[in-house]
Design a protein around this motif. Structure first.
Motif, PDB file in Angstrom:
ATOM      1  N   LEU A   6       0.826  -1.203   0.000  1.00  0.00           N
ATOM      2  CA  LEU A   6       0.000   0.000   0.000  1.00  0.00           C
ATOM      3  C   LEU A   6       0.863   1.257   0.000  1.00  0.00           C
ATOM      4  N   ALA A  26      -5.211   3.889   1.219  1.00  0.00           N
ATOM      5  CA  ALA A  26      -6.496   3.477   0.651  1.00  0.00           C
ATOM      6  C   ALA A  26      -6.294   2.366  -0.363  1.00  0.00           C
ATOM      7  N   SER A  27      -7.173   1.393  -0.314  1.00  0.00           N
ATOM      8  CA  SER A  27      -7.222   0.354  -1.336  1.00  0.00           C
ATOM      9  C   SER A  27      -8.644   0.341  -1.883  1.00  0.00           C
ATOM     10  N   THR A  28      -8.928  -0.547  -2.783  1.00  0.00           N
ATOM     11  CA  THR A  28     -10.249  -0.587  -3.406  1.00  0.00           C
ATOM     12  C   THR A  28     -11.370  -0.818  -2.397  1.00  0.00           C
ATOM     13  N   ASN A  29     -11.152  -1.715  -1.453  1.00  0.00           N
ATOM     14  CA  ASN A  29     -12.218  -2.107  -0.537  1.00  0.00           C
ATOM     15  C   ASN A  29     -12.080  -1.603   0.883  1.00  0.00           C
ATOM     16  N   GLU A  47     -14.266   0.221   5.970  1.00  0.00           N
ATOM     17  CA  GLU A  47     -14.833   0.468   4.648  1.00  0.00           C
ATOM     18  C   GLU A  47     -14.686   1.948   4.305  1.00  0.00           C
ATOM     19  N   PRO A  48     -14.520   2.261   3.035  1.00  0.00           N
ATOM     20  CA  PRO A  48     -14.358   3.668   2.640  1.00  0.00           C
ATOM     21  C   PRO A  48     -15.488   4.576   3.130  1.00  0.00           C
TER      22      PRO A  48
END
Length: 61
Positions: A6, A26-29, A47-48
Motif C-alpha cells: 500500500l 487506501a485500497s479498493t475495498n 470500509e471507505p
C-alpha cells in the motif's frame, strides 16, 4: 494487495515533531490506518464509507 504494498501517507493532522503520527492508505475495498512510530504496527481497516463518515465527524463537516 498486501498491506506492505500500500501507498501509506502521514495524516495532515499528525504532529510535525515526528511523534503522534497516523498513516493512512487506501485500497479498493478498505482504508487502512496505522501508527507510524510503532514498528510492525497493528492496522485498522475500515470500509471507505465508514472512513468518510469518521473524517466528516472529526472535522465537523
Amino acid at each position: 494487495m498486501s498491506t506492505t504494498e500500500l501507498a501509506w501517507f502521514k495524516s495532515s493532522y499528525s504532529g510535525t515533531s515526528g511523534d503522534n503520527c497516523v498513516e493512512v492508505a487506501a485500497s479498493t475495498n478498505a482504508v487502512h490506518v496505522r501508527d507510524s512510530k510503532i514498528e510492525r504496527s497493528p492496522q485498522l481497516a475500515v470500509e471507505p464509507t465508514t472512513w468518510s463518515a469518521f473524517v466528516a465527524y472529526a472535522t465537523g463537516h
